[in-house]
Design a protein around this motif. Structure first.
Motif, PDB file in Angstrom:
ATOM      1  N   SER A   1       0.826  -1.209   0.000  1.00  0.00           N
ATOM      2  CA  SER A   1       0.000   0.000   0.000  1.00  0.00           C
ATOM      3  C   SER A   1       0.861   1.260   0.000  1.00  0.00           C
ATOM      4  O   SER A   1       0.511   2.263  -0.640  1.00  0.00           O
ATOM      5  CB  SER A   1      -0.939   0.006   1.207  1.00  0.00           C
ATOM      6  OG  SER A   1      -0.204  -0.023   2.426  1.00  0.00           O
TER       7      SER A   1
ATOM      8  N   GLY B   1       0.724   3.876  -2.914  1.00  0.00           N
ATOM      9  CA  GLY B   1       0.200   5.184  -2.539  1.00  0.00           C
ATOM     10  C   GLY B   1       1.238   6.266  -2.397  1.00  0.00           C
ATOM     11  O   GLY B   1       0.915   7.460  -2.482  1.00  0.00           O
TER      12      GLY B   1
ATOM     13  N   THR C   1      -7.882   8.407   2.020  1.00  0.00           N
ATOM     14  CA  THR C   1      -7.085   7.188   1.989  1.00  0.00           C
ATOM     15  C   THR C   1      -8.028   6.001   1.843  1.00  0.00           C
ATOM     16  O   THR C   1      -8.959   5.844   2.632  1.00  0.00           O
ATOM     17  CB  THR C   1      -6.255   7.031   3.265  1.00  0.00           C
ATOM     18  OG1 THR C   1      -5.336   8.128   3.363  1.00  0.00           O
ATOM     19  CG2 THR C   1      -5.458   5.731   3.248  1.00  0.00           C
TER      20      THR C   1
ATOM     21  N   ALA D   1      -8.025   1.767   1.315  1.00  0.00           N
ATOM     22  CA  ALA D   1      -7.228   0.536   1.356  1.00  0.00           C
ATOM     23  C   ALA D   1      -5.762   0.833   1.654  1.00  0.00           C
ATOM     24  O   ALA D   1      -4.865   0.157   1.140  1.00  0.00           O
ATOM     25  CB  ALA D   1      -7.369  -0.232   0.040  1.00  0.00           C
ATOM     26  N   GLY D   2      -5.535   1.857   2.471  1.00  0.00           N
ATOM     27  CA  GLY D   2      -4.175   2.204   2.853  1.00  0.00           C
ATOM     28  C   GLY D   2      -3.409   2.979   1.804  1.00  0.00           C
ATOM     29  O   GLY D   2      -2.241   3.296   1.996  1.00  0.00           O
ATOM     30  N   VAL D   3      -4.051   3.284   0.678  1.00  0.00           N
ATOM     31  CA  VAL D   3      -3.401   4.000  -0.422  1.00  0.00           C
ATOM     32  C   VAL D   3      -3.849   5.455  -0.395  1.00  0.00           C
ATOM     33  O   VAL D   3      -5.043   5.742  -0.293  1.00  0.00           O
ATOM     34  CB  VAL D   3      -3.750   3.356  -1.785  1.00  0.00           C
ATOM     35  CG1 VAL D   3      -3.096   4.130  -2.923  1.00  0.00           C
ATOM     36  CG2 VAL D   3      -3.299   1.896  -1.806  1.00  0.00           C
TER      37      VAL D   3
ATOM     38  N   TRP E   1      -5.042   8.038  -5.913  1.00  0.00           N
ATOM     39  CA  TRP E   1      -6.439   8.002  -6.323  1.00  0.00           C
ATOM     40  C   TRP E   1      -6.783   9.202  -7.192  1.00  0.00           C
ATOM     41  O   TRP E   1      -7.627   9.099  -8.102  1.00  0.00           O
ATOM     42  CB  TRP E   1      -7.354   7.932  -5.110  1.00  0.00           C
ATOM     43  CG  TRP E   1      -7.173   6.673  -4.329  1.00  0.00           C
ATOM     44  CD1 TRP E   1      -6.743   6.539  -3.042  1.00  0.00           C
ATOM     45  CD2 TRP E   1      -7.389   5.335  -4.804  1.00  0.00           C
ATOM     46  NE1 TRP E   1      -6.670   5.219  -2.672  1.00  0.00           N
ATOM     47  CE2 TRP E   1      -7.070   4.452  -3.741  1.00  0.00           C
ATOM     48  CE3 TRP E   1      -7.820   4.789  -6.014  1.00  0.00           C
ATOM     49  CZ2 TRP E   1      -7.165   3.071  -3.855  1.00  0.00           C
ATOM     50  CZ3 TRP E   1      -7.914   3.404  -6.135  1.00  0.00           C
ATOM     51  CH2 TRP E   1      -7.591   2.569  -5.067  1.00  0.00           C
TER      52      TRP E   1
END
Length: 388
Positions: free
Chosen positions: A205, A209, A357, A359-361, A366
């Motif tokens: 992640s 991210g 944030t 899924a931890g990204v 995004w």
């Protein structure tokens, strides 16, 4: 080495401008990923050494003033991240460095990055930077006697000499902080620099991210403009080997906390421009002086970390935000420049600026994803319409 007074001056002014304006941002980035004071000192020292050694090596080899900087948008990206531990951040730094190396070695990869619409990439960067600039307005009501005079000083200084405006703001900010009695005690034992190894942790992640966006903003907002500055001043840099070198020094410095090192743009214009020397062939010593100056900054990184630790949060917020106004203006202009990508860029900007944030990204990834997806939908619809 044909060192003249003007070349020496350019080699000294450029690192002062670059360091003064961005040291607060690097410290904010280190705090965001939970770095200890020792790791923060190591981060600042390592990145100063990386860009000093890399820049001097390239300058000496090519005899052109190749100066390196830390990734300013990268530091802003890190500072806006949340939920990423320091070792995981280092893992993301390593991945970003490897991608930069591969970009220098494999031309199709560089071409692939270049195919990302400039407006969407600029919008993602603008979303990351926006929060820092907006935070200056939020800090003003909290400590108006500190923040408002610094904003006024910045407004005037950038009109008189834009390149050194942040140097004036930092000096005025520290002086004003002490005059208002807002400074805390200097931490003990933090004056000298020491590199601290931390084994990177490769968390998917964090790589997705932080590592991938760090790579993209470093290439799009730093390395490519850095090459353009050199070309604009009459040089023909070997892009592949130079990009590879920036990735190599980033890779070597990452386990000591440093995020990406890259080609400088604003400070490169000082060292590589005509004010350095009328003859372009005699400007390269400015790159050597620039590197030596950053070796000096690396040696005393502990002092700068301690100094900013004693400053109120409002000062750090104001310095970082004002330092990024130019980058935000450029990013917003680039994001809205092309009508074809304007709506997709708006979505990318809003998502990246939201700080969401999933899924931890983080939001930067995004923002880029939603911008590209929206553009893809628009293009697909346009193709269908043309086929009717």
């Amino acid at each position: 080495m044909p060192l003249t007074l003007s070349t020496l001056s350019a080699g000294i002014v450029a690192p002062l401008v670059g360091f003064a304006g961005m040291v607060a941002l690097v410290i904010a980035a280190a705090q965001a990923v939970g770095a200890t004071p020792a790791q923060t000192i190591s981060w600042l020292a390592a990145i100063c050494l990386a860009k000093a050694i890399g820049g001097m090596a390239l300058t000496w080899h090519y005899r052109i003033p190749v100066v390196m900087a830390w990734s300013t948008p990268g530091a802003a990206l890190i500072a806006t991240s949340s939920g990423i531990a320091f070792p995981a951040a280092e893992g993301a730094f390593v991945v970003a460095a490897v991608l930069i190396i591969l970009t220098g070695l494999i031309k199709p990869l560089g071409n692939l990055v270049a195919r990302i619409p400039a407006g969407i990439a600029a919008a993602m960067l603008a979303g990351v930077l926006f929060r820092f600039v907006a935070d200056v307005a939020l800090a003003a009501p909290q400590v108006p006697l500190l923040v408002l005079p610094l904003v006024a000083i910045f407004l005037v200084a950038r009109l008189v000499h834009a390149a050194s405006a942040m140097l004036v703001v930092v000096a005025a900010g520290v002086a004003l902080t002490y005059a208002l009695g807002l400074a805390g005690p200097l931490p003990e034992g933090a004056a000298l620099s020491r590199l601290v190894w931390t084994t990177p942790d490769f968390v998917p992640s964090a790589i997705l991210g932080l590592g991938v966006p760090l790579y993209l903003v470093t290439m799009a907002a730093q390395n490519l403009p850095g090459l353009a500055v050199l070309r604009a001043n009459g040089y023909a840099p070997a892009a592949g080997p130079i990009i590879t070198t920036t990735g190599l020094v980033s890779l070597l410095s990452a386990p000591f906390g440093a995020h990406s090192s890259n080609l400088a743009a604003i400070t490169a214009a000082i060292a590589a421009g005509p004010d350095s020397h009328p003859d372009p062939a005699k400007r390269w010593p400015a790159g050597i002086v620039y590197g030596l100056a950053f070796i000096g900054f690396a040696a005393f990184a502990g002092f700068f970390v301690a100094l900013f630790a004693a400053m109120p949060k409002a000062l750090v917020t104001t310095v970082a935000g004002l330092a990024l106004t130019g980058a935000l203006m450029g990013s917003l202009a680039g994001a809205m420049a092309e009508e074809r990508t304007r709506f997709a860029s708006l979505l990318a900007f809003a998502t990246a600026a939201s700080g969401v944030t999933i899924a931890g990204v983080g939001a930067a990834f995004w923002g880029l994803a939603i911008g590209l997806a929206a553009l893809g939908v628009e293009q697909a619809y346009a193709r269908v319409r043309r086929g009717q």
